[in-house]
Structure formats: structure tokens, C-alpha cells
Scaffold this motif. Sequence first.
Motif, mmCIF file in Angstrom:
data_model
loop_
_atom_site.group_PDB
_atom_site.id
_atom_site.type_symbol
_atom_site.label_atom_id
_atom_site.label_comp_id
_atom_site.label_asym_id
_atom_site.label_seq_id
_atom_site.Cartn_x
_atom_site.Cartn_y
_atom_site.Cartn_z
ATOM 1 N N TYR A 1 -6.574 -9.491 -5.445
ATOM 2 C CA TYR A 1 -7.062 -8.750 -4.288
ATOM 3 C C TYR A 1 -6.760 -9.583 -3.055
ATOM 4 C CZ TYR A 1 -9.776 -5.871 -7.585
ATOM 5 O OH TYR A 1 -10.159 -5.046 -8.601
ATOM 6 N N LYS A 2 -6.455 -8.910 -1.923
ATOM 7 C CA LYS A 2 -5.901 -9.679 -0.805
ATOM 8 C C LYS A 2 -6.432 -9.304 0.580
ATOM 9 C CE LYS A 2 -1.893 -6.618 -0.267
ATOM 10 N NZ LYS A 2 -0.418 -6.529 -0.164
ATOM 11 N N ALA A 3 -7.427 -8.443 0.673
ATOM 12 C CA ALA A 3 -7.934 -8.025 1.989
ATOM 13 C C ALA A 3 -8.975 -9.020 2.498
ATOM 14 C CB ALA A 3 -8.532 -6.630 1.911
ATOM 15 N N ASN B 1 13.480 2.820 0.014
ATOM 16 C CA ASN B 1 12.903 3.296 -1.244
ATOM 17 C C ASN B 1 11.617 2.570 -1.650
ATOM 18 O OD1 ASN B 1 14.720 5.370 -1.891
ATOM 19 N ND2 ASN B 1 16.227 3.874 -2.591
ATOM 20 N N ILE B 2 11.425 1.350 -1.201
ATOM 21 C CA ILE B 2 10.177 0.643 -1.463
ATOM 22 C C ILE B 2 9.718 -0.033 -0.173
ATOM 23 C CG2 ILE B 2 10.386 0.277 -3.962
ATOM 24 C CD1 ILE B 2 11.448 -2.526 -3.385
ATOM 25 N N GLY B 3 8.401 -0.148 -0.039
ATOM 26 C CA GLY B 3 7.825 -0.762 1.148
ATOM 27 C C GLY B 3 6.337 -0.944 0.944
ATOM 28 N N GLU B 4 5.643 -1.238 2.018
ATOM 29 C CA GLU B 4 4.205 -1.487 1.929
ATOM 30 C C GLU B 4 3.455 -0.173 2.036
ATOM 31 O OE1 GLU B 4 0.905 -4.639 3.674
ATOM 32 O OE2 GLU B 4 2.783 -4.337 4.766
ATOM 33 N N LEU B 5 2.698 0.161 0.989
ATOM 34 C CA LEU B 5 1.969 1.419 0.952
ATOM 35 C C LEU B 5 0.577 1.177 0.378
ATOM 36 C CD1 LEU B 5 2.385 4.451 1.585
ATOM 37 C CD2 LEU B 5 2.945 4.761 -0.831
ATOM 38 N N PRO B 6 -0.309 0.582 1.169
ATOM 39 C CA PRO B 6 -1.646 0.282 0.659
ATOM 40 C C PRO B 6 -2.447 1.550 0.416
ATOM 41 C CG PRO B 6 -1.543 -0.112 3.018
ATOM 42 C CD PRO B 6 -0.143 0.204 2.579
ATOM 43 N N GLN B 7 -3.353 1.478 -0.553
ATOM 44 C CA GLN B 7 -4.268 2.582 -0.777
ATOM 45 C C GLN B 7 -5.443 2.436 0.190
ATOM 46 O OE1 GLN B 7 -5.284 2.834 -4.930
ATOM 47 N NE2 GLN B 7 -3.159 3.044 -5.588
ATOM 48 N N GLY B 8 -5.803 3.536 0.858
ATOM 49 C CA GLY B 8 -6.881 3.469 1.836
ATOM 50 C C GLY B 8 -6.386 2.959 3.186
ATOM 51 N N THR B 9 -7.316 2.523 4.024
ATOM 52 C CA THR B 9 -6.975 2.019 5.354
ATOM 53 C C THR B 9 -6.291 0.666 5.237
ATOM 54 O OG1 THR B 9 -8.895 3.139 6.292
ATOM 55 C CG2 THR B 9 -7.882 1.400 7.618
ATOM 56 N N PRO B 10 -5.136 0.487 5.899
ATOM 57 C CA PRO B 10 -4.410 -0.779 5.776
ATOM 58 C C PRO B 10 -5.205 -1.959 6.342
ATOM 59 C CG PRO B 10 -3.041 0.913 6.804
ATOM 60 C CD PRO B 10 -4.432 1.443 6.756
ATOM 61 N N ASN B 11 -5.011 -3.117 5.734
ATOM 62 C CA ASN B 11 -5.588 -4.355 6.256
ATOM 63 C C ASN B 11 -4.550 -5.181 7.004
ATOM 64 O OD1 ASN B 11 -8.461 -4.540 5.105
ATOM 65 N ND2 ASN B 11 -7.245 -3.963 3.320
ATOM 66 N N ASN B 12 -3.288 -4.873 6.791
ATOM 67 C CA ASN B 12 -2.208 -5.629 7.424
ATOM 68 C C ASN B 12 -1.661 -4.883 8.638
ATOM 69 O OD1 ASN B 12 -2.482 -7.589 5.437
ATOM 70 N ND2 ASN B 12 -0.936 -6.644 4.120
ATOM 71 N N LEU B 13 -1.115 -5.636 9.576
ATOM 72 C CA LEU B 13 -0.735 -5.075 10.870
ATOM 73 C C LEU B 13 0.343 -4.003 10.781
ATOM 74 C CD1 LEU B 13 -0.883 -5.063 13.968
ATOM 75 C CD2 LEU B 13 0.750 -6.972 13.969
ATOM 76 N N TYR C 1 -0.552 -0.571 9.487
ATOM 77 C CA TYR C 1 -1.506 -0.040 10.455
ATOM 78 C C TYR C 1 -0.743 0.559 11.647
ATOM 79 C CZ TYR C 1 -6.412 -0.047 12.136
ATOM 80 O OH TYR C 1 -7.680 0.298 12.525
ATOM 81 N N ILE C 2 0.288 -0.162 12.099
ATOM 82 C CA ILE C 2 1.112 0.323 13.212
ATOM 83 C C ILE C 2 1.862 1.591 12.817
ATOM 84 C CG2 ILE C 2 3.245 -0.169 14.496
ATOM 85 C CD1 ILE C 2 2.273 -3.038 14.836
ATOM 86 N N THR C 3 2.551 1.562 11.685
ATOM 87 C CA THR C 3 3.403 2.706 11.322
ATOM 88 C C THR C 3 2.574 3.939 10.982
ATOM 89 O OG1 THR C 3 3.579 1.912 9.024
ATOM 90 C CG2 THR C 3 5.316 1.240 10.557
ATOM 91 N N GLN C 4 1.411 3.737 10.356
ATOM 92 C CA GLN C 4 0.561 4.898 10.051
ATOM 93 C C GLN C 4 -0.043 5.495 11.311
ATOM 94 O OE1 GLN C 4 -2.220 4.433 6.792
ATOM 95 N NE2 GLN C 4 -0.734 3.315 5.551
ATOM 96 N N THR C 5 -0.284 4.666 12.323
ATOM 97 C CA THR C 5 -0.719 5.186 13.613
ATOM 98 C C THR C 5 0.412 5.962 14.277
ATOM 99 O OG1 THR C 5 -2.252 3.318 13.892
ATOM 100 C CG2 THR C 5 -1.692 4.573 15.869
ATOM 101 N N ALA C 6 1.619 5.446 14.166
ATOM 102 C CA ALA C 6 2.770 6.092 14.810
ATOM 103 C C ALA C 6 3.074 7.464 14.221
ATOM 104 C CB ALA C 6 3.998 5.193 14.695
#
Length: 341
Positions: free
Chosen positions: A86-88, A190-202, A205-210
Motif C-alpha cells: 500500500y502506498k498512499a 496502453n498502460i499507465g497510472e490508473l488508481p482505484q478511487g481518488t488519486p493520491n499522486n499528482l 489527479y491533474i489528468t482526471q481533473t482535465a
Amino acid sequence: MNKKIIVTGGCGFIGSHTAVELQNKGYDVVLIDDLSNAYENTINRVFMITGIRPIFEKIDLKDEKETQHCFHKHRDAIGVIHFAAYKAVGESKTDPIKYYENNFKGLIHVLKAMQSNSISNIIFSSSATVYGLPEKLPIQEDLPTQRPFSPYGNTKKVGEEILEDVVKCGWLKAISLRYFNPIGAHESGNIGELPQGTPNNLMPYITQTAVGKLDQLQVFGDDYETKDGTAVRDYIHVVDLALAHVKALDYLLNNEDQTNLEIFNLGTGKGYTVMEVIKTFERVSGQELNYEIVERRDGDVPSLFANGDKASKILGWEVKRNLDDMIQDSWKWEQNNRNNN
């Protein structure tokens, strides 16, 4: 020659990118993941990039019996890369027991299974958080570690201490890689950062806001002693980070004299403020971000950036991708794959 590598947490952000680079280098990959913060379809995405489908084992490493059974099944493996944790940072402060139980049990059960099955090489996924509030910048590996500001960070610090003790028994060789701030995605999208729930990493957080999935980006603090008051971090492209694991593995397997735990920083050596990352994203993507400044986040330090000379000199590793590349690849991933898990 057998070249099977077990990758725990292999469906996660860094694990999946490392699986790609291991396969590109000719290693056979076994991915272990409990899918608590990842998606099984990542295996198909790795296959899309490499043309090779890694073996997948859905295992909760907190279950010692399951872990032993899985490692016995793959006892011909020549090494382990241990990402699973776990990493948050924030969550670790509100639920420290969850983090200590998962991260310590996972590491200990992996080490016991390795010992039982005569697997003697491990690369440990560590973090720059082990330096606490660093005495000087850029951070070198010989800088003393300090009590981190979060239980998450402390699991990495104590994890390294566990390895330090185990290697003295003579059967284990280990490398600990201390990451700074991985962002970006595979250039294929094809692969990238896709956290479950609200992101903890910047970056997510930026791209989901965009893309409108999140209403607003929160910037935690603008009163640090930095050029614009926002925190400084050393952002590194996840593919560069993944390639460092392949370099470290090659070094570990080929260096017969190594009997101790070796430590390497993985960063670019250059720090960017949060606002610099936001403004670079807006320039690269053409998207204006809705953000607000809020109070500092508990557990954050003002500045962290690496001296990566040791990894460059000893492992032959080099950073090839800049901040524009990191953001461009992150944005491509977000646009192409937000709803295709």
C-alpha cells in the motif's frame, strides 16, 4: 538459461511497466497481484505491447500459505522484484495498522517463500521518503535515513532494515531502489497510472481533473520556501524507472561477489514545483486546469530531489525522458484509456 522473474504488485503502475521492459529484455515474467489497487486487464495491455502474455497469479501476500504455494510453483525463478505494498501517504496516517500489516507481512512472507524455494535475489521497491526531511539537497545515498513523516514511508525504511539483517545470513542478495516521483505512461498509451478511487499522486489527479472526472485539483500549500511556494519534487518517467529495474536485476544476477544490500536513488536530479508541473501540463495539453490552493498536507516535505550519479555509474542507467515527455505520455494514456479497463 532460465530467466524467470517474479514481480509482486505486477499489475500496478510501476510493476506493469517493469514487466514490459523485462519481457523486452528476454525475461519470463510472473505477475503476482491481489488486484486491491490494480486491474487484471493490465495483463492484456502488457501483451498488446510486447506480444507476450505474462503468467498471472492472483495472490494476497498477507496469506503465508498462498504465498508459499505460489513461490513453490515458480521455484525455478531466479529473482523477485517486490513492488506489492500500500502506498498512499495520507491513508497511511489515518489507518497505520492497515499499512504495517500489509507491507510488513507481504515482505516477510515473500522472503520466507524465497528462502524455502532457494530464490536468492530480490529488488525492493523503496522510496525517497526514507530520508525524512533531508539535511541537504540533492540527496545522495550516503545521507542518513530518518524517521519518515508517514507510516507508509516508515514501512519502506523498516523494510530496508529487514533486508539489511536478512542479507547478513548469507543466502540473500538484495538491491533497494529509492524512487522519487514516478509519473508518465508507456508511449503506446496502453498502460499507465490508473488508481482505484481518488488519486493520491499528482499526475493522475491533474489528468482526471482535465478530463472532468474530478471537479478540481487541490494544491497542498503555497507557503513553502521554494520559488513559487509550492512543494518541489523530482519527477521521473515511469519507463525510465522501469528500465532501472532491469539494469539493477542484470547487475544483481551478474555480480557474484555481492553479499550485502545495495542502495540506489532513482531520480532525474532536477526538482520541479507543483505549479511548474501544472503550468507545463496546461502548455503541453492545451487544457486549462481548475485548481485551488489548500492547506499543506500532513506528511509532505518542502523539497526532495536526487543525486542519481551512483545508479548512472554502477548500473549504467540514464534518464532519457524530460518533463514534457512525462506529461505528454500521461495525457495520452488518460485520453485513450480512461474507460477501457
